[in-house]
Design a protein around this motif. Structure first.
Motif, PDB file in Angstrom:
ATOM      1  N   LEU A 220       0.835  -1.196   0.000  1.00 38.73           N
ATOM      2  CA  LEU A 220       0.000   0.000   0.000  1.00 38.73           C
ATOM      3  C   LEU A 220       0.869   1.245   0.000  1.00 38.73           C
ATOM      4  O   LEU A 220       1.945   1.276   0.588  1.00 38.73           O
ATOM      5  CB  LEU A 220      -0.884  -0.013   1.261  1.00 38.73           C
ATOM      6  N   LEU A 221       0.365   2.296  -0.657  1.00 40.44           N
ATOM      7  CA  LEU A 221       0.999   3.615  -0.631  1.00 40.44           C
ATOM      8  C   LEU A 221       0.078   4.579   0.106  1.00 40.44           C
ATOM      9  O   LEU A 221      -1.126   4.591  -0.132  1.00 40.44           O
ATOM     10  CB  LEU A 221       1.222   4.106  -2.061  1.00 40.44           C
ATOM     11  N   VAL A 222       0.622   5.380   1.017  1.00 43.22           N
ATOM     12  CA  VAL A 222      -0.141   6.431   1.689  1.00 43.22           C
ATOM     13  C   VAL A 222       0.392   7.777   1.222  1.00 43.22           C
ATOM     14  O   VAL A 222       1.606   8.022   1.262  1.00 43.22           O
ATOM     15  CB  VAL A 222      -0.049   6.322   3.218  1.00 43.22           C
ATOM     16  N   LEU A 223      -0.526   8.652   0.770  1.00 44.40           N
ATOM     17  CA  LEU A 223      -0.169   9.956   0.214  1.00 44.40           C
ATOM     18  C   LEU A 223      -0.944  11.057   0.925  1.00 44.40           C
ATOM     19  O   LEU A 223      -2.168  10.973   1.033  1.00 44.40           O
ATOM     20  CB  LEU A 223      -0.526  10.025  -1.277  1.00 44.40           C
ATOM     21  N   THR A 224      -0.256  12.084   1.394  1.00 44.02           N
ATOM     22  CA  THR A 224      -0.939  13.264   1.928  1.00 44.02           C
ATOM     23  C   THR A 224      -0.328  14.515   1.300  1.00 44.02           C
ATOM     24  O   THR A 224       0.793  14.484   0.788  1.00 44.02           O
ATOM     25  CB  THR A 224      -0.843  13.346   3.464  1.00 44.02           C
ATOM     26  N   ASP A 225      -1.053  15.605   1.364  1.00 37.78           N
ATOM     27  CA  ASP A 225      -0.658  16.840   0.688  1.00 37.78           C
ATOM     28  C   ASP A 225       0.466  17.539   1.443  1.00 37.78           C
ATOM     29  O   ASP A 225       0.343  17.850   2.621  1.00 37.78           O
ATOM     30  CB  ASP A 225      -1.874  17.758   0.571  1.00 37.78           C
ATOM     31  N   ALA A 226       1.565  17.801   0.740  1.00 39.99           N
ATOM     32  CA  ALA A 226       2.698  18.522   1.321  1.00 39.99           C
ATOM     33  C   ALA A 226       2.792  19.951   0.798  1.00 39.99           C
ATOM     34  O   ALA A 226       3.740  20.665   1.132  1.00 39.99           O
ATOM     35  CB  ALA A 226       4.004  17.787   1.021  1.00 39.99           C
ATOM     36  N   ARG A 227       1.822  20.351  -0.047  1.00 34.65           N
ATOM     37  CA  ARG A 227       1.849  21.665  -0.683  1.00 34.65           C
ATOM     38  C   ARG A 227       3.068  21.777  -1.590  1.00 34.65           C
ATOM     39  O   ARG A 227       3.811  20.827  -1.755  1.00 34.65           O
ATOM     40  CB  ARG A 227       1.792  22.790   0.359  1.00 34.65           C
ATOM     41  N   ARG A 228       3.246  22.932  -2.221  1.00 31.99           N
ATOM     42  CA  ARG A 228       4.347  23.147  -3.164  1.00 31.99           C
ATOM     43  C   ARG A 228       4.363  22.094  -4.263  1.00 31.99           C
ATOM     44  O   ARG A 228       5.433  21.695  -4.747  1.00 31.99           O
ATOM     45  CB  ARG A 228       5.700  23.154  -2.453  1.00 31.99           C
ATOM     46  N   SER A 229       3.186  21.570  -4.638  1.00 32.54           N
ATOM     47  CA  SER A 229       3.065  20.519  -5.669  1.00 32.54           C
ATOM     48  C   SER A 229       3.810  19.248  -5.284  1.00 32.54           C
ATOM     49  O   SER A 229       4.312  18.521  -6.140  1.00 32.54           O
ATOM     50  CB  SER A 229       3.574  21.029  -7.030  1.00 32.54           C
TER      51      SER A 229
END
Length: 234
Positions: A113-122
């Motif tokens: 599984l991959l977990v992704l959250t927003d870090a901003r700055r694209s």
């Protein structure tokens, strides 16, 4: 055992009262409000709400578990400071956990599984996970990192990841050829699960150090510039 769960590493403001048994955490009361601009305003009222709904007081709690990120500087420190203050006031141990680990713990299945959250700055914060360990926690295959989404295929090579969870999964998983799965944000049960073995064993917590992974967007101002006054001519 009664455990308070807190997390402000994402746009979700999370507070919960969790009963920790021998096998899996069980939420007694929780509040999860998605509002990236109201971490400071919402966290403590939500915590008071869950304590009242659960029928317990702060002094009855055995431990506090807080998401330590990765996450943006401003939001993340709200949860960390609140947890530290509560622990100091009540004499309760405070356990920091990875917020990415907390999301992974509440996913279904056992496939990579991959977990992704927003870090901003694209960019995104991410980590990859494999099979489960006690309390439903997943084995981490990579350390938490921050990268641009287009850099992830090279980072994930050989890991056989099939699905993605977290708030940024819906946006980026299709480009990575991955299925989107829940949850999008850390839950109280997931937060407590990550520290479950330590809490039950009464282990000493690790230091409360936020996981930023990069420098904050805001910077302290430099020293004032010297100004030379020009005298007027007579």
């Amino acid at each position: 055992m009664l455990v308070i769960a807190l997390d402000t590493s994402t746009p979700a403001v999370t507070a919960g009262l969790v009963e920790l048994a021998d096998t899996r955490p069980h939420s007694l009361a929780e509040r999860v409000t998605v509002n990236p601009r109201a971490h400071g305003e919402l966290l403590t009222p939500q915590l008071l709400d869950v304590l009242a709904e659960g029928g317990h007081q702060l002094g009855e709690v055995d431990a506090i578990v807080v998401g330590a990120g990765p996450g943006p500087f401003t939001g993340l420190r709200v949860g960390m400071v609140t947890a530290a203050a509560l622990g100091h006031a009540s004499g309760t141990r405070v356990y920091p956990v990875s917020s990415l680990d907390a999301i992974a713990a509440r996913t279904e299945g056992n496939s990579p599984l991959l977990v992704l959250t927003d870090a901003r700055r694209s960019e995104v914060y991410w980590a990859a996970y494999g099979s489960r360990k006690p309390y439903g926690v997943r084995e981490r295959l990579t350390e938490p990192a921050v990268d641009r989404p287009e850099e992830l295929p090279a980072r994930l090579e050989g890991l056989h990841v099939r699905a993605a969870a977290g708030e940024s999964a819906a946006l980026h998983a299709p480009d990575l050829g991955l299925e989107v799965v829940e949850p999008a944000y850390p839950s109280p049960e997931g937060i407590v699960a990550v520290a479950g073995a330590e809490v039950v064993a009464g282990a000493d917590p690790r230091p409360l150090v936020p996981m930023y992974l990069r420098r904050p967007d805001a910077a302290a101002p430099g020293p004032p510039k010297s100004v030379t006054a020009e005298r007027g001519r007579t």
